[in-house]
Design a protein around this motif. Structure first.
Motif: not given
Length: 343
Positions: A332-343
């Motif tokens: 997932x793309x978040x303001x804090x960069x690339x992260x694990x996807x949240x369901x």
């Protein structure tokens, strides 16, 4: 010259170059040729031509070395003989190679699922290519890697600096700030450890790569980003008539990238564009393939195909890798960069 290190409480510390050098010294400096009886003036000529290590010297053809002003064939032969005494360029056993592979550092992408897919992260000594359509997450991954490379080794970082060559004008330093905060790092120090260059022609892009050797031989770099590798070639060469020349120049550029990766133990992350493939087959719903043809396909160690998922989610698929199975991961793309996807 400084390097980046973390203390337990997560604050960015600066340590001397010498301390960092104890960890790994993967190349022989070109200055060592002087002890082998090579004239200091000739060594200076090599440095002016962008050759700063004996390893880098052995990666050059004698034809290209004699092209350096002031170096005759006899001098080049003598220089190469001296370098061969310092660097082993012959055969090694598989066991030796396995030991050498221990120096490979895997840099976290920020997403655990993506790291597992890549066998631990983006690895040094190789080229990782990410291709996909616009807004598939290629540049966002590049921005996250700019920060995660500066994490210490025990936090799955690379404990080194980053070089960023931008051909599309998509690098945003303000984007680095929230990513640095997510990792608990000082944004100012993180930005100071990124060197950036904007390339406007393919020749400029190649010259920027040549100029990197000087910087990488002095300071501990762990990542080189080229975003994107093909854009300027698609602009500067047009039509079928110039295709052969374009591929030749592209091959030289990619050869330079491989040499940088192996000479300085850095990870090379490059993004690539896609082209429509009308002959891709009736059964493929979305016929697209990476640009650059076979030349680019053979140069990349690991090829990642990125595509858009639902919302801010993106899907990464291993398209080609020598040691990884074909599989997919969602991030997932978040303001804090690339992260694990949240369901």
């Amino acid at each position: 010259m400084i390097d980046v290190k973390f203390e337990e409480h997560g604050q960015l510390q600066l340590l001397d170059r010498e301390e960092a050098e104890e960890e790994y010294d993967c190349f022989e400096s070109i200055d060592k040729l002087i002890s082998q009886g090579i004239n200091a003036g000739d060594v200076k000529k090599l440095q002016d031509a962008g050759i700063y290590t004996c390893n880098g010297l052995m990666m050059q053809t004698k034809k290209s070395l004699t092209g350096i002003k002031g170096l005759s064939e006899a001098k080049v032969d003598k220089i190469c003989e001296a370098a061969e005494k310092l660097v082993n360029v012959g055969y090694v056993t598989g066991s030796d190679l396995l030991l050498r592979r221990k120096s490979v550092i895997r840099i976290t992408t920020g997403s655990q699922a993506l790291d597992e897919l890549l066998g631990g992260g983006i690895e040094t000594l190789s080229i990782t290519e990410a291709f996909g359509e616009f807004r598939s997450g290629k540049t966002q991954l590049a921005h996250t890697l700019c920060v995660s490379t500066q994490l210490p080794i025990h936090m799955h970082g690379g404990n080194g600096k980053v070089a960023y060559i931008d051909t599309e004008g998509t690098f945003r330093p303000d984007r680095i700030v929230p990513i640095a905060e997510r990792f608990g790092m000082d944004a100012g120090a993180v930005l100071d450890n990124i060197i950036y260059a904007r390339a406007y022609t393919y020749e400029h892009q190649y010259n920027l790569l040549l100029g990197l050797a000087a910087k990488m031989s002095e300071e501990p770099f762990r990542l080189l980003i080229v975003d994107s590798v093909i854009a300027l070639f698609r602009v500067d060469f047009s039509g079928r008539g110039e295709l052969a020349e374009r591929q030749q120049k592209l091959a030289q550029m990619l050869s330079r990238l491989i040499k940088i990766a192996e000479e300085f133990n850095v990870a090379v992350y490059m993004t690539n564009q896609v082209i429509a493939d009308p002959g891709g087959g009736v059964f493929i719903s979305d016929p697209k393939k990476p640009a650059g043809g076979h030349v680019l396909a053979h140069a990349s160690t690991i090829r990642l195909m990125l595509r858009k998922g639902k919302g801010e989610q993106r899907v990464c698929k291993i398209f080609d890798a020598p040691n990884l199975p074909e599989a997919e991961a969602v991030f997932q793309i978040t303001p804090g960069g690339i992260m694990d996807a949240k369901d």
